[in-house]
Design a protein around this motif. Structure first.
Motif, PDB file in Angstrom:
ATOM      1  N   ASP A  46      44.915  35.346  50.761  1.00  0.00           N
ATOM      2  CA  ASP A  46      44.633  35.920  49.532  1.00  0.00           C
ATOM      3  C   ASP A  46      45.268  35.527  48.573  1.00  0.00           C
ATOM      4  O   ASP A  46      46.643  34.885  48.625  1.00  0.00           O
ATOM      5  N   ASP A  47      44.789  35.566  47.184  1.00  0.00           N
ATOM      6  CA  ASP A  47      45.713  35.352  45.987  1.00  0.00           C
ATOM      7  C   ASP A  47      46.854  36.283  45.778  1.00  0.00           C
ATOM      8  O   ASP A  47      46.864  37.489  46.415  1.00  0.00           O
ATOM      9  N   ASN A  48      48.059  35.703  45.427  1.00  0.00           N
ATOM     10  CA  ASN A  48      49.248  36.405  45.368  1.00  0.00           C
ATOM     11  C   ASN A  48      49.266  37.723  44.463  1.00  0.00           C
ATOM     12  O   ASN A  48      50.065  38.710  44.528  1.00  0.00           O
ATOM     13  N   SER A  49      48.192  37.703  43.625  1.00  0.00           N
ATOM     14  CA  SER A  49      47.952  38.829  42.727  1.00  0.00           C
ATOM     15  C   SER A  49      47.638  39.899  43.300  1.00  0.00           C
ATOM     16  O   SER A  49      47.855  41.271  42.802  1.00  0.00           O
ATOM     17  N   GLY A  58      43.679  49.326  41.756  1.00  0.00           N
ATOM     18  CA  GLY A  58      42.902  49.334  40.383  1.00  0.00           C
ATOM     19  C   GLY A  58      43.597  48.688  39.029  1.00  0.00           C
ATOM     20  O   GLY A  58      42.960  48.873  37.953  1.00  0.00           O
ATOM     21  N   ILE A  59      44.771  47.993  39.199  1.00  0.00           N
ATOM     22  CA  ILE A  59      45.338  47.576  38.188  1.00  0.00           C
ATOM     23  C   ILE A  59      44.528  46.526  37.468  1.00  0.00           C
ATOM     24  O   ILE A  59      44.060  45.710  38.114  1.00  0.00           O
ATOM     25  N   ASP A  60      44.656  46.499  36.230  1.00  0.00           N
ATOM     26  CA  ASP A  60      43.970  45.440  35.490  1.00  0.00           C
ATOM     27  C   ASP A  60      45.102  44.503  34.948  1.00  0.00           C
ATOM     28  O   ASP A  60      45.936  44.862  34.302  1.00  0.00           O
ATOM     29  N   GLU A  64      47.837  44.730  31.867  1.00  0.00           N
ATOM     30  CA  GLU A  64      49.185  45.002  32.320  1.00  0.00           C
ATOM     31  C   GLU A  64      50.083  43.758  31.692  1.00  0.00           C
ATOM     32  O   GLU A  64      51.164  44.225  31.247  1.00  0.00           O
ATOM     33  N   TYR A  65      49.766  42.630  32.110  1.00  0.00           N
ATOM     34  CA  TYR A  65      50.412  41.689  31.421  1.00  0.00           C
ATOM     35  C   TYR A  65      50.796  41.582  29.857  1.00  0.00           C
ATOM     36  O   TYR A  65      51.959  41.480  29.352  1.00  0.00           O
ATOM     37  N   ALA A  66      49.540  42.020  29.267  1.00  0.00           N
ATOM     38  CA  ALA A  66      49.675  42.081  27.609  1.00  0.00           C
ATOM     39  C   ALA A  66      50.647  43.461  27.510  1.00  0.00           C
ATOM     40  O   ALA A  66      51.456  43.298  26.405  1.00  0.00           O
TER      41      ALA A  66
END
Length: 212
Positions: A46-49, A58-60, A64-66
């Motif tokens: 899977d992707d590391n994210s 459910g994190i966007d 969240e980065y912004a």
């Protein structure tokens, strides 16, 4: 003949320690917890994210980065994040008249931070800036076009067979698997890594490859 070397970013030229530590601090979990989860999701393909979603379902992630950026806890990169062979190895390639391109799955901010380090590179670009990410073939096509490089004369260097080796070869490039970082070591003995045109332990090994 190889006339250009394109390099991945995370765990090829930079260590990912600070990147994941910052996310762990933001999500209020121990560094080891997130590090172990990243290893687990990548090992299963899977992707590391996805590790972030295990901690906070459910994190966007872009939102969240912004929020991290707005709060003053945004992405940072400086010379301490570089592997020790990066500057001398890339400088040696340029001295040998090899075009050096840094192109990886990174944010636009990471691209700006990398350019701010004044690395011995002719071009630094990221998936955010190219509008497409590895392992999509278009990532490699756009990176090559941005660098004005013929794929038949290019070598892509990375630690992740699925993201770096197979797709680079499919785009008409040669590929070198770098045994560095968790993924480089994890998959070093796999058929996927063995399919690389070259297998290296240091960026210093590149000079002998392009000189042969």
């Amino acid at each position: 003949m190889i006339r250009a070397v394109l390099l991945d970013v995370g765990e090829t030229i930079t260590r990912d320690d600070r990147y994941w530590a910052a996310w762990a601090d933001w999500l209020n979990v121990p560094h080891h917890t997130l590090s172990a989860l990243v290893g687990s999701v990548v090992a299963r393909g899977d992707d590391n994210s996805e590790a972030l979603r295990l901690i906070r379902p459910g994190i966007d992630i872009p939102t969240e980065y912004a929020a991290r950026e707005a709060a003053g806890f945004g992405e940072q990169l400086d010379d301490s994040d570089l592997y020790s062979d990066v500057r001398p190895a890339l400088a040696a390639l340029q001295s040998a008249r090899i075009r050096v391109v840094i192109a990886g799955n990174q944010t636009a901010r990471a691209g700006a931070l990398l350019r701010g380090l004044n690395l011995p590179a002719d071009l630094v670009t990221t998936s955010d800036e190219l509008g497409v990410a590895k392992p999509q073939a278009e990532f490699f096509h756009r990176a090559l076009a941005a660098a004005d490089v013929d794929p038949a004369t290019a070598l892509y260097v990375g630690d992740h067979p699925a993201n770096d080796i197979r797709p680079a070869q499919a785009a008409g490039m040669r590929a070198a698997h770098l045994r560095r970082g968790p993924w480089g070591h994890l998959w070093a003995g796999t058929p996927e890594a063995a399919a690389a045109d070259y297998r290296i332990d240091s960026l210093h090994d590149l000079l002998s490859i392009v000189s042969s």
